[in-house]
Design a protein around this motif. Structure first.
Motif, PDB file in Angstrom:
ATOM      1  N   THR A   1     -30.783 -92.634  43.322  1.00  0.00           N
ATOM      2  CA  THR A   1     -29.489 -92.752  42.604  1.00  0.00           C
ATOM      3  C   THR A   1     -28.994 -93.982  42.679  1.00  0.00           C
ATOM      4  O   THR A   1     -28.726 -94.391  43.840  1.00  0.00           O
ATOM      5  N   GLU A   2     -28.574 -94.714  41.599  1.00  0.00           N
ATOM      6  CA  GLU A   2     -27.671 -95.828  41.653  1.00  0.00           C
ATOM      7  C   GLU A   2     -26.630 -95.604  42.313  1.00  0.00           C
ATOM      8  O   GLU A   2     -25.769 -94.662  42.362  1.00  0.00           O
ATOM      9  N   SER A   3     -26.365 -96.557  43.312  1.00  0.00           N
ATOM     10  CA  SER A   3     -25.220 -96.700  44.466  1.00  0.00           C
ATOM     11  C   SER A   3     -25.090 -95.247  44.906  1.00  0.00           C
ATOM     12  O   SER A   3     -23.712 -94.800  45.090  1.00  0.00           O
ATOM     13  N   GLY A   4     -26.105 -94.576  45.199  1.00  0.00           N
ATOM     14  CA  GLY A   4     -26.120 -93.510  46.008  1.00  0.00           C
ATOM     15  C   GLY A   4     -25.529 -93.454  47.539  1.00  0.00           C
ATOM     16  O   GLY A   4     -25.111 -92.453  48.063  1.00  0.00           O
ATOM     17  N   GLY A   5     -26.035 -94.511  48.116  1.00  0.00           N
ATOM     18  CA  GLY A   5     -25.569 -94.671  49.510  1.00  0.00           C
ATOM     19  C   GLY A   5     -26.391 -94.045  50.358  1.00  0.00           C
ATOM     20  O   GLY A   5     -27.158 -93.232  50.081  1.00  0.00           O
ATOM     21  N   GLU A   6     -26.708 -94.511  51.707  1.00  0.00           N
ATOM     22  CA  GLU A   6     -27.438 -94.077  52.695  1.00  0.00           C
ATOM     23  C   GLU A   6     -27.185 -92.604  52.961  1.00  0.00           C
ATOM     24  O   GLU A   6     -26.105 -92.041  52.963  1.00  0.00           O
ATOM     25  N   LEU A   7     -28.034 -91.876  53.233  1.00  0.00           N
ATOM     26  CA  LEU A   7     -27.905 -90.344  53.783  1.00  0.00           C
ATOM     27  C   LEU A   7     -27.147 -90.658  55.047  1.00  0.00           C
ATOM     28  O   LEU A   7     -27.791 -91.223  55.916  1.00  0.00           O
ATOM     29  N   SER A   8     -25.998 -89.895  55.228  1.00  0.00           N
ATOM     30  CA  SER A   8     -25.279 -90.168  56.548  1.00  0.00           C
ATOM     31  C   SER A   8     -25.439 -88.961  57.521  1.00  0.00           C
ATOM     32  O   SER A   8     -25.057 -88.958  58.457  1.00  0.00           O
ATOM     33  N   ALA A   9     -25.967 -87.736  56.703  1.00  0.00           N
ATOM     34  CA  ALA A   9     -26.143 -86.588  57.613  1.00  0.00           C
ATOM     35  C   ALA A   9     -26.932 -85.632  56.607  1.00  0.00           C
ATOM     36  O   ALA A   9     -26.956 -85.965  55.479  1.00  0.00           O
ATOM     37  N   PHE A  10     -27.318 -84.785  57.169  1.00  0.00           N
ATOM     38  CA  PHE A  10     -27.972 -83.703  56.204  1.00  0.00           C
ATOM     39  C   PHE A  10     -27.830 -82.126  56.685  1.00  0.00           C
ATOM     40  O   PHE A  10     -27.813 -81.910  57.886  1.00  0.00           O
ATOM     41  N   THR A  11     -27.852 -81.315  55.879  1.00  0.00           N
ATOM     42  CA  THR A  11     -27.758 -79.814  56.276  1.00  0.00           C
ATOM     43  C   THR A  11     -29.160 -79.253  55.971  1.00  0.00           C
ATOM     44  O   THR A  11     -29.840 -79.499  55.382  1.00  0.00           O
ATOM     45  N   ASP A  12     -28.857 -77.763  56.446  1.00  0.00           N
ATOM     46  CA  ASP A  12     -30.264 -77.123  56.226  1.00  0.00           C
ATOM     47  C   ASP A  12     -30.547 -76.907  54.899  1.00  0.00           C
ATOM     48  O   ASP A  12     -31.726 -76.964  54.421  1.00  0.00           O
ATOM     49  N   GLU A  13     -29.631 -76.992  53.903  1.00  0.00           N
ATOM     50  CA  GLU A  13     -29.733 -76.634  52.694  1.00  0.00           C
ATOM     51  C   GLU A  13     -30.473 -77.943  51.940  1.00  0.00           C
ATOM     52  O   GLU A  13     -31.223 -77.991  51.032  1.00  0.00           O
ATOM     53  N   VAL A  14     -30.095 -79.207  52.455  1.00  0.00           N
ATOM     54  CA  VAL A  14     -30.757 -80.355  52.007  1.00  0.00           C
ATOM     55  C   VAL A  14     -32.406 -80.267  52.440  1.00  0.00           C
ATOM     56  O   VAL A  14     -33.306 -80.660  51.698  1.00  0.00           O
ATOM     57  N   VAL A  15     -32.413 -79.851  53.510  1.00  0.00           N
ATOM     58  CA  VAL A  15     -34.020 -79.826  54.313  1.00  0.00           C
ATOM     59  C   VAL A  15     -34.621 -78.850  53.096  1.00  0.00           C
ATOM     60  O   VAL A  15     -35.982 -79.172  52.829  1.00  0.00           O
TER      61      VAL A  15
END
Ligand SMILES: Nc1ncnc2c1ncn2[C@@H]1O[C@H](COP(=O)(O)OP(=O)(O)OP(=O)(O)O)[C@@H](O)[C@H]1O
Ligand SMILES: [Mg+2]
Lengths: 304, 308
Positions: free
Chosen positions: A103-117
């Motif tokens: 994604t354009e200017s989405g930014g670094e992933l700073s954390a993630f949840t179980d849903e994201v996994v």
């Protein structure tokens, strides 16, 4: 097959080499896709010369998909959407070549949840049904992104995956590449914590040397004998260092020579660049071609 | 007013076809309810149905804000132990109330979505088969997840014999003068507009699923034949690429096998135009001819070698 591309340091040639491998694999008749998980700087679109997503997709990029903001990430058919003449028609016998931009200017992933996994695992599962090879650019260094894909693959025990660690042929890079794999909080540590078997994970990792200048390369013909001898000695020392760090020949999948075109521009090396305009070296294209074969050649991936 | 749904179809992620008992386990998503299996003319297994509660905007061609509340029915199916499907649908009706009612009301009407406020059936129908607007009821997302559920079953080895995309079929069915329109959009997306005599029954969903299965078979065989590059590659190589189709797909063609008598004319009309079975047969012939000629070439090469 899922292939994760990582490097310890930025600017090693991970994206350029990964995209060229995927491109060659498509030319070899396979359906392939490239996932730009380098959320901080999603530049794969530029390498494939798709200007619409040169800095990532304005909407429905992978970042949004993982956040749950869209149900399907955008897909770009490179054979149809590239701005480069040489890429815009699918060569006879070639497979599909699909880019899933960040994604354009989405930014670094700073954390993630179980849903994201879960979303990540779902995406990998679906793509694996349809593509022979899915290459994921995981970005540089220890990151949440690397952790995310390790967590997702731990949930997909039946789906084959491999890791490529890219590094340059220097002291610092060799030591860093080893550290990224075996060091504290490296791939093996994090992988084991997330449910992977350490040994098994180790067997799925190979190194790729990028932008290598061989002491006998044509570029070095003008050098004085003293300089050539010095380079040769350096190369020998590096080989010894690499061996000690488990980054030596046996753990290496391949190497890509330094190429003048790639030094100037991040792009795919087409056969036209080699044969017609003659701007790129044939050895570079051959190295990508070889890597594209080895990546699925089980004999190159037998236990170390 | 109308019924609408979406079917996602894909290759079951297993090296070979799975047996009836494995099908029952893979599809037994809900304990206590049984998987429906029919054996003739082709094995077909259907999971118990599940409901998903929705309260969201409904797709509309005029981009009006139409709110729908109710439940979506979803189910999975496996045909011939080889083709997997996730399928969802709703019946859209006008609400008798002008506000949202307690959930118990909607739960007692499974598979019904009630429209709050004004809406025209044609606007909804066109909105649904047209470009999906973000934020609207997305049955594709639900069906996709149901198909994922099947594909992620630990009973499958995930070593499918070839890679092939899923296809999606979005359909809308209304009551009226019989007509059917099947449209190909992108490589993987299809829509179906159906007008049937008499009221909607789940048999319409069976018809749509049957069409989706056959469209997927045809699409997949086309891809495999294209990949084989008959004529442009050596015969043996082309045959090797065609082999998975012979082993896994060719015997699955069984149009209208599970379609109720009164809906058969729709299949027959699609057989005339665009002619599903005609195209399938010509592809199958092409595959068989290629194999016959290259077997002959091999045989004569062997005889030649024997003579020498
Ligand atoms: N074989 C090569 N020969 C010469 N230059 C190369 C070669 N491979 C890559 N490069 C160049 O090195 C630079 C870094 O490459 P690339 O962008 O692929 O690295 P990266 O590891 O993806 O970086 P980042 O971490 O910033 O995403 C680019 O300018 C690229 O063109
Ligand atoms: Mg990069």
């Amino acid at each position: 097959m899922l292939v994760f591309a990582i490097s310890d340091k930025g600017g090693t040639g991970r994206s350029v080499t990964g995209t060229n491998i995927v491109y060659r694999h498509a030319l070899q008749g396979n359906d392939v896709c490239y996932l730009d998980f380098d959320f901080g700087s999603p530049t794969a679109g530029a390498i494939f010369s798709v200007s619409a997503v040169a800095r990532g997709a304005p909407e429905n990029g992978l970042h949004e998909y993982l956040r749950g903001d869209c149900t399907q990430p955008r897909r770009v058919d490179v054979w149809a959407e590239s701005d480069r003449e040489a890429l815009r028609t699918r060569p006879p016998g070639a497979g599909r070549l699909v880019l899933l931009p960040g994604t354009e200017s989405g930014g670094e992933l700073s954390a993630f949840t179980d849903e994201v996994v879960n979303r990540c695992a779902q995406l990998f599962g679906r793509l694996e049904e349809e593509f022979d090879l899915c290459m994921v650019d995981v970005s540089a260094g220890r990151s949440f992104t690397a952790e995310l894909v390790l967590a997702a693959t731990a949930r997909l025990p039946a789906i084959p995956f491999r890791w490529l660690v890219f590094h340059r042929w220097t002291r610092q890079h060799i030591i860093a590449a080893d550290g990224l794999v075996t060091g504290a909080d490296g791939l093996l540590d994090v992988g084991a914590r997330l449910g992977h078997d350490r040994e098994d994970l180790h067997d799925r990792i190979r190194f790729v040397r990028t932008a290598v200048l061989e002491p006998d390369a044509a570029e070095l013909v003008g050098l004085r004998d003293e300089q050539r001898a010095w380079l040769s000695a350096c190369d020998g020392e590096l080989r010894e260092l690499a061996r000690r760090h488990g980054v030596g020949r046996t753990a290496m999948l391949g190497k890509v020579p330094l190429d003048p075109v790639l030094q100037w521009r991040e792009q795919l090396i087409t056969d036209e660049d080699v044969l017609a305009s003659k701007i790129a070296n044939a050895e570079t294209a051959a190295a990508f071609d070889e890597l594209a074969k080895k990546i699925v050649d089980d004999s190159a991936w037998e236990g170390l | 007013m109308l019924a609408m749904g979406e079917v996602h179809t894909g290759l079951l992620q297993n090296s070979g076809e799975i047996s009836e008992s494995t099908c029952r386990q893979v599809l037994g998503l809900m304990a206590g309810e049984t998987v429906r299996v029919s054996r003739r003319p082709i094995p077909h297994a259907l999971s118990p149905e599940r409901l998903t509660g929705v309260d969201c905007a409904l797709p509309s061609a005029s981009r009006s804000r139409i709110r729908g509340v109710g439940t979506v029915v979803s189910r999975c199916a496996v045909t011939g132990g080889r083709v997997a499907q996730g399928s969802s649908y709703v019946r859209v009706v006008r609400s008798e109330a002008d506000r949202r009612l307690p959930w118990s009301h909607y739960l007692s009407r499974p598979g019904v979505v009630e429209v709050l406020g004004k809406a025209k059936a044609a606007d909804l129908a066109e909105g649904f088969v047209g470009d999906p607007a973000p934020g609207c009821l997305d049955m594709g997302a639900i069906s996709g997840r149901f198909l994922d559920l099947v594909q992620a079953s630990p009973l499958l080895d995930r070593r499918a014999p070839f890679r092939i995309p899923r296809t999606s079929l979005r359909w809308v069915a209304e009551t009226g003068e019989p007509s059917i329109r099947f449209t190909l959009h992108t490589e993987q997306e299809r829509t179906l507009r159906l007008t049937h005599p008499g009221p909607f029954t789940p048999a319409v969903v069976d018809l749509c699923e049957d069409l989706a299965t056959h469209d997927w078979l045809l699409t997949s065989l086309l891809i495999i034949v294209e990949r084989a590059r008959i004529g442009a590659t050596p015969g043996a190589q082309a045959v090797a690429r065609l082999a998975p189709a012979i082993d896994h797909l060719l015997h699955l063609w069984m149009p209208a096998a599970r379609v109720e008598e009164w809906l058969r004319p729709f299949w027959e009309s699609l057989e005339r135009q665009p002619g599903f079975t005609r195209q399938w047969r010509s592809l199958v012939d092409r595959v068989r001819d290629q194999i016959a000629t290259s077997t002959l070439a091999l045989l004569s090469a062997a005889t030649e070698a024997g003579r020498r």
